[in-house]
Design an enzyme around this catalytic site. Sequence first.
Site, PDB file in Angstrom:
ATOM      1  N   SER A  36       1.032  -1.149   0.042  1.00 25.21           N
ATOM      2  CA  SER A  36      -0.077   0.137   0.054  1.00 25.21           C
ATOM      3  C   SER A  36       0.384   1.105  -0.101  1.00 25.21           C
ATOM      4  O   SER A  36       0.413   2.144   0.500  1.00 25.21           O
ATOM      5  CB  SER A  36      -1.150   0.039   0.791  1.00 25.21           C
ATOM      6  OG  SER A  36      -0.214   0.092   2.549  1.00 25.21           O
ATOM      7  N   SER A 105       2.607  -7.377   2.641  1.00 25.44           N
ATOM      8  CA  SER A 105       2.282  -6.143   3.709  1.00 25.44           C
ATOM      9  C   SER A 105       0.846  -5.686   3.514  1.00 25.44           C
ATOM     10  O   SER A 105       0.497  -6.655   4.340  1.00 25.44           O
ATOM     11  CB  SER A 105       2.867  -4.802   3.383  1.00 25.44           C
ATOM     12  OG  SER A 105       3.179  -3.697   3.446  1.00 25.44           O
ATOM     13  N   PHE A 106       0.320  -5.535   2.800  1.00 30.79           N
ATOM     14  CA  PHE A 106      -0.827  -4.667   2.935  1.00 30.79           C
ATOM     15  C   PHE A 106      -1.727  -5.689   2.228  1.00 30.79           C
ATOM     16  O   PHE A 106      -2.776  -6.772   2.502  1.00 30.79           O
ATOM     17  CB  PHE A 106      -1.727  -3.914   2.663  1.00 30.79           C
ATOM     18  CG  PHE A 106      -3.027  -3.528   1.652  1.00 30.79           C
ATOM     19  CD1 PHE A 106      -3.588  -2.883   2.261  1.00 30.79           C
ATOM     20  CD2 PHE A 106      -2.785  -3.398   0.185  1.00 30.79           C
ATOM     21  CE1 PHE A 106      -4.628  -2.474   1.579  1.00 30.79           C
ATOM     22  CE2 PHE A 106      -3.650  -2.711  -0.108  1.00 30.79           C
ATOM     23  CZ  PHE A 106      -5.002  -2.738   0.335  1.00 30.79           C
ATOM     24  N   ASP A 226      12.982  -4.481   8.301  1.00 25.11           N
ATOM     25  CA  ASP A 226      12.225  -3.535   7.921  1.00 25.11           C
ATOM     26  C   ASP A 226      11.796  -3.077   8.888  1.00 25.11           C
ATOM     27  O   ASP A 226      11.170  -2.841  10.601  1.00 25.11           O
ATOM     28  CB  ASP A 226      10.535  -4.764   7.920  1.00 25.11           C
ATOM     29  CG  ASP A 226       9.521  -5.002   7.371  1.00 25.11           C
ATOM     30  OD1 ASP A 226       9.707  -3.360   7.319  1.00 25.11           O
ATOM     31  OD2 ASP A 226       8.635  -5.644   6.612  1.00 25.11           O
ATOM     32  N   HIS A 254      11.839  -3.167   3.953  1.00 24.40           N
ATOM     33  CA  HIS A 254      10.851  -3.947   3.912  1.00 24.40           C
ATOM     34  C   HIS A 254      10.211  -4.730   1.520  1.00 24.40           C
ATOM     35  O   HIS A 254       9.543  -4.907   1.469  1.00 24.40           O
ATOM     36  CB  HIS A 254       9.199  -3.102   3.597  1.00 24.40           C
ATOM     37  CG  HIS A 254       7.861  -2.901   3.587  1.00 24.40           C
ATOM     38  ND1 HIS A 254       7.565  -4.373   4.878  1.00 24.40           N
ATOM     39  CD2 HIS A 254       6.812  -2.302   3.227  1.00 24.40           C
ATOM     40  CE1 HIS A 254       6.007  -4.432   4.301  1.00 24.40           C
ATOM     41  NE2 HIS A 254       5.989  -3.756   3.620  1.00 24.40           N
TER      42      HIS A 254
END
Length: 279
Positions: A36, A105-106, A226, A254
């Site tokens: 995101s 992630s998202f 991260d 990340h």
Amino acid sequence: MSTDNPEIGRRITIGDVETNYHDCGTGEPVLLLHGSGPGVSAWANWRLVLEGLAPPFRLLAPDFAGFGYSTVAADYVFSREAWLAQLVGLLDALGLDQVDVVGNSFGGSMALALAIEHPERVRRLVLMGSVGVPFELTPGLDAVWGYTPSLDGMRELMGIFAWDQSRITDELVELRHAASTRPGVQEAYARMFPAPRQRWVDAMAHDEAAVRGIRQPTLLIHGRDDRVIPLQTSLTLLHWIDDAQLHVFGRCGHWTQIEHAAAFQRLLRDFLGADSAAD
């Protein structure tokens, strides 16, 4: 809209979303779900994977509503439920009963949502630097979701994402800044995760019992360094998901799929290519 833009793939209408998606390769279908960050798209997130893993897989990489080149009305209400409906609608439209799912992630929270709400649609699950369990909002994620467009701001964000700062080139910063300032993009992004932002971490988290109910073989991948999503989230998922394994990359932020591209692709190839009959 120029067809020379690699971020633009195919288009399909899913409910109220004009969905832009990439469909590459042949073989077992794998759904790739992006993160995101501002100016992100499926192609920006997964370009190295799309080039490196198709074939032997059929790789499907959609832009979520409000991201990339998937377009929605100005009053579209963003939510986990709405994004999930978009994913299920895409699978239905493409006639895919079951896929492997890779969520970043998202996108990891959305992969979990698909596995929890529609377990029959998911064969195997890969979660990379994943959201989806409770954690305290990090300064890095707060900066990502609170981004306002500027070259300096984008340079700072790219530095938060990557461990290897040599990757943060002027070209990368300019490309991502340009992507974040296309007409309508920042307006949609600002509506998704307004402050205070801990509530959006909580909104994207799933109930512990629901996560513990996941039965699909699951590969967890995380960068040790991260600064956006803490390693603890993958450790939590490792404890909650019964059939799970975790691979942690040192000297990695990340961007596992970029900073350790070859090793990341080997992990996916080995895990997703495993004979499901042996389970």
